[in-house]
Design a protein around this motif. Sequence first.
Motif, PDB file in Angstrom:
ATOM      1  N   UNK A  22       0.828  -1.206   0.000  1.00 52.45           N
ATOM      2  CA  UNK A  22       0.000   0.000   0.000  1.00 52.45           C
ATOM      3  C   UNK A  22       0.868   1.265   0.000  1.00 52.45           C
ATOM      4  N   UNK A  23       1.934   1.235   0.804  1.00 50.85           N
ATOM      5  CA  UNK A  23       2.841   2.381   0.848  1.00 50.85           C
ATOM      6  C   UNK A  23       3.506   2.600  -0.510  1.00 50.85           C
ATOM      7  N   UNK A  24       3.889   1.506  -1.150  1.00 48.76           N
ATOM      8  CA  UNK A  24       4.531   1.601  -2.459  1.00 48.76           C
ATOM      9  C   UNK A  24       3.549   2.162  -3.495  1.00 48.76           C
ATOM     10  N   UNK A  25       2.306   1.707  -3.435  1.00 46.65           N
ATOM     11  CA  UNK A  25       1.289   2.215  -4.358  1.00 46.65           C
ATOM     12  C   UNK A  25       1.030   3.701  -4.111  1.00 46.65           C
ATOM     13  N   UNK A  26       1.029   4.112  -2.857  1.00 46.51           N
ATOM     14  CA  UNK A  26       0.846   5.531  -2.538  1.00 46.51           C
ATOM     15  C   UNK A  26       1.997   6.368  -3.088  1.00 46.51           C
ATOM     16  N   UNK A  27       3.225   5.860  -2.958  1.00 46.67           N
ATOM     17  CA  UNK A  27       4.387   6.588  -3.485  1.00 46.67           C
ATOM     18  C   UNK A  27       4.297   6.720  -5.002  1.00 46.67           C
ATOM     19  N   UNK A  28       3.868   5.652  -5.694  1.00 41.90           N
ATOM     20  CA  UNK A  28       3.724   5.708  -7.149  1.00 41.90           C
ATOM     21  C   UNK A  28       2.661   6.728  -7.545  1.00 41.90           C
ATOM     22  N   UNK A  29       1.566   6.746  -6.820  1.00 40.63           N
ATOM     23  CA  UNK A  29       0.493   7.695  -7.128  1.00 40.63           C
ATOM     24  C   UNK A  29       0.974   9.126  -6.889  1.00 40.63           C
TER      25      UNK A  29
END
Length: 97
Positions: A22-29
């Motif tokens: 989830x953290x990685x997806x947030x960083x990508x977004x």
Amino acid sequence: MAKNISQDEVQSREDIKKQKRDQKAERKAAKKNEIPRLIRIRLIPIWLRILLVIAMVGGSLIGGLMVGYGVLGDGNPKDVLKKETWTHIVDLVVEKK
């Protein structure tokens, strides 16, 4: 001294992995929402840099020959640019039988 850990504080490996995803997806977004970097425009193109380097190497070679022949060899520095000088030097180095 022993801590009492509640069931809410204990996390399974799957929960930790899910949090990381989830953290990685947030960083990508967040990265997608950033202003894109400006493209760097070179002041001097690469092909011109190569030509400049070749010209500088040639100039330093001619300058070194003029200093060596004129100053160290007690000759006229402009004689380095004459073909007769080089044919004479080659004749001295390569003896004809």
